[in-house]
Design an enzyme around this catalytic site. Structure first.
Site, mmCIF file in Angstrom:
data_model
loop_
_atom_site.group_PDB
_atom_site.id
_atom_site.type_symbol
_atom_site.label_atom_id
_atom_site.label_comp_id
_atom_site.label_asym_id
_atom_site.label_seq_id
_atom_site.Cartn_x
_atom_site.Cartn_y
_atom_site.Cartn_z
ATOM 1 N N HIS B 129 1.006 -1.335 -0.111
ATOM 2 C CA HIS B 129 0.160 0.040 0.090
ATOM 3 C C HIS B 129 1.006 1.353 0.193
ATOM 4 C CE1 HIS B 129 -2.871 2.798 2.400
ATOM 5 N NE2 HIS B 129 -3.112 2.914 1.094
ATOM 6 N N CYS B 153 -0.291 0.238 9.692
ATOM 7 C CA CYS B 153 -0.795 1.541 9.128
ATOM 8 C C CYS B 153 -1.761 1.966 8.684
ATOM 9 C CB CYS B 153 0.431 1.754 8.128
ATOM 10 S SG CYS B 153 2.046 1.983 8.738
ATOM 11 N N HIS B 154 -2.443 0.922 7.799
ATOM 12 C CA HIS B 154 -3.929 1.208 6.975
ATOM 13 C C HIS B 154 -4.595 -0.162 6.844
ATOM 14 C CE1 HIS B 154 -1.157 4.324 5.637
ATOM 15 N NE2 HIS B 154 -1.773 5.227 5.958
ATOM 16 N N GLY B 155 -4.299 -1.193 8.017
ATOM 17 C CA GLY B 155 -5.209 -2.338 7.860
ATOM 18 C C GLY B 155 -5.045 -3.150 6.963
ATOM 19 N N PRO B 168 -6.518 -1.772 2.219
ATOM 20 C CA PRO B 168 -6.169 -1.036 0.892
ATOM 21 C C PRO B 168 -5.034 -1.775 -0.094
ATOM 22 C CG PRO B 168 -5.212 0.026 2.795
ATOM 23 C CD PRO B 168 -5.963 -1.292 3.309
#
Lengths: 424, 189
Positions: B129, B153-155, B168
């Protein structure tokens, strides 16, 4: 100055019109180095060197910023990072050679530019401020070049830093504490290297600022010219663009041929092999001299080998070296002749070409020669003549000289010259 | 003599066929200068690309003999983390049970590993990502909903074959170029 007949900026494109209303930067350029700046029609190649100096400053800033991306200002790794630039970084060798030889090229160009000033008395009213700012630029250049030479942290870098900061040690009472303060230590080390790097990065932008003032001050009276007669009428001038952009473009091409020949074919010709030896605080190179562009002033520094009254030789040398440049600040007032160009000042012309030029050539040679006889004695003679030229010869000659009749105007001078050529 | 001069000028500047000699000189000079300026730009730009010493650091050897099933080590490849993980039987079975066609970046476990070493999962430890280091290789770290890696960080959730399953990240963890120089040594890069 904008003469009444100067071309006016008239944008036709709607985008340029919009730009002109919001931020008239194109108008500024047009009036500064475009068709809106009327320039004497008779400028010769001596007048190329201002533009060339500006170009050199640009080379130095661009290559310098790039080198700073790869260089590490730390005494432990500075030398290695310089070699890293030479060996590992893509085109790094070219950036470094372009920068090192760019400094030499900049000084060649600026020395020529200054000499043009001597030859055509460009320092005279109404252009004193341009001259004074020019001397400031030269002093800043010397400081910048010196600090830049320290950065590779080779033997010459280290000992150059030690010797030049040692000059300040000659100042009575505050000298030694001042030297320690300048270095941030008792000898050049990490503290000195870091601050030199910081200032070496800063000063070019200060120079750029003073260059802008220099050009601003130039545009108030307009450029001088080889006759020294001021512009009187429209037929005395041509627009800067295309006439002088083309002439400067040709000069730039000629300059680039010589400059790139150095960068690509003899990049180390002006350097010292000893600077490829890492800095060693315990051993001084046998023959230590600064870069060539400091030689005349270095010769003057070393000319003082004797105490004078109660002033020690060390202090005298330092004072003389700085005075050799500071004396330029007083030129507009030391030269009292009403005539500018040496073309119409036969006596001054002789003293410049047969007195001052050989004297400078001697100082250039002697500054790079070893500190031993007979060089020291010749340095003393040349240094004495150098100061005599500015403080005795120039004021007296400008008072007693019988000058040649000046042409009525630049146009008259040009037409008379062409008439002579046609007659031949 | 004077007349001859004038004639020469007329020829030199003359506009036969509507093209002046000066037009040619102008175009030639500006083109020459332009090409030179562009050629000068090349070194000014390429100096920022990785230097020779950076490129020289581009291979890493990893000893995999001590890695037990279920265990992973982090090595460094090109100054970035490299995950070397020996999968358990259960993890291999879980990875092979997935319908490859349903994946965002369809790859089988066999495609993510080398033949004969299907239990050694070697990937970059860099989330596809935005480049954080996913958790799951260290002892006791969260492994995400699919038992592989989880980027905090963003799953982004990766499964036991390091394939992106949720979140993501656009692609699976990158498999660098590598080869087995012996049964227990891997040369990456």
């Amino acid at each position: 100055m904008s003469f009444p007949w100067a071309n006016h900026y008239q944008p036709t494109n709607p985008l340029m019109k919009w730009m002109d209303e919001k931020l008239p930067l194109p108008r500024f350029v047009y009036n500064a180095i475009g068709a809106g700046y009327p320039v004497p029609r008779n400028l010769n190649y001596w007048w190329n060197f201002g533009v060339l100096a500006g170009f050199c400053l640009m080379i130095q800033i661009v290559t310098g910023i790039i080198l700073a991306m790869h260089y590490a200002p730390n005494a432990l790794v500075a030398f290695d990072s310089t070699e890293h630039i030479m060996r590992d970084v893509n085109w790094g060798w070219m950036m470094r050679y372009a920068h090192a030889n760019g400094a030499s090229a900049f000084f060649v160009v600026v020395y020529t530019h200054i000499f043009r000033g001597f030859l055509f008395s460009s320092y005279k009213a109404p252009r004193e401020m341009i001259w004074l700012l020019g001397v400031v630029i030269f002093l800043l250049m010397m400081a910048t070049a010196f600090m830049g030479y320290v950065l590779p942290w080779g033997q010459m870098s280290f000992w150059g830093a030690k010797v030049i900061t040692g000059l300040f040690g000659a100042i009575p009472l505050v000298g030694e504490p001042l030297q320690v303060w300048l270095l941030g230590g008792f000898a050049p080390d990490n503290a000195a290297l870091n601050r030199f790097f910081s200032l070496h990065f800063l000063l070019p932008f200060v120079i750029l600022g003073v260059v802008i003032l220099h050009i601003w001050a130039l545009h108030i009276p307009g450029s001088s010219n080889p006759t020294g007669v001021e512009v009187k009428q429209e037929s005395d001038t041509v627009p800067f663009h295309p006439y002088y952009t083309a002439k400067d473009g040709f000069g730039l091409a000629a300059f680039l041929v010589i400059y790139t020949a150095f960068v690509f074919f003899m990049p180390n010709a002006l350097g010292h092999p000893d600077n490829y030896i890492p800095a060693n605080p315990l051993s001084t190179p046998a023959h230590i001299v600064p870069e060539w562009y400091f030689w005349p002033f270095y010769a003057i520094l070393r000319a003082f080998t004797f105490d004078f009254f109660f002033v020690p030789a060390k202090l005298l040398g330092v004072l003389a070296m700085f005075a050799a440049i500071l004396v330029w600040f007083f030129l507009p007032w030391l030269d009292t002749s009403p005539v500018r160009s040496a073309r119409y000042r036969p006596l001054l012309r002789k003293f410049i070409w047969f007195g001052f030029v050989p004297c400078m050539a001697a100082l250039f040679y002697l500054g790079g020669a070893p500190a031993e006889e007979p060089y020291v004695m010749f340095s003393q003679l040349a240094a004495a003549y150098y100061f005599a030229h500015f403080l005795i010869i120039l004021p007296i000659v400008s008072m007693i000289e019988k000058t040649k009749p000046l042409p009525n105007s630049i146009t008259d001078a040009v037409l008379a010259k062409n008439g002579e050529a046609a007659a031949e | 003599m004077a007349e001859a001069t004038i004639d020469n000028t007329a020829v030199a500047d003359g506009d036969e066929g509507g093209v002046r000699r000066r037009d040619f000189i102008e175009i030639a000079a500006v083109s020459f200068g332009g090409v030179g300026a562009l050629a000068t730009l090349y070194p000014l730009i390429s100096q920022m690309a990785p230097s020779k010493d950076v490129l020289a650091e581009s291979s890493t050897e990893v000893d995999i003999s001590a890695i037990q099933p279920g265990q992973a080590v982090k090595a460094v490849f090109r100054k970035q983390p490299l995950f070397v993980r020996r999968l358990t039987e259960k993890e291999i079975a879980a990875a092979n049970a997935v319908d490859v066609g349903s994946l965002r970046d369809p790859k089988t476990l066999a495609e993510m590993t080398k033949e004969g070493h299907e239990d050694m999962l070697i990937t970059m430890g860099v989330c596809t990502h935005l480049g954080c280091v996913p958790l799951g290789a260290g002892e006791g770290e969260v492994k995400g909903e699919f038992g592989g890696y989880f980027c905090p960080c963003h799953g982004s959730h990766y499964d036991t074959a390091a394939r992106i399953r949720k979140g993501p990240a656009p692609t699976n963890l990158e498999v660098p170029e590598y080869e087995y120089t012996s049964d227990t040594t891997v040369k990456v890069g």
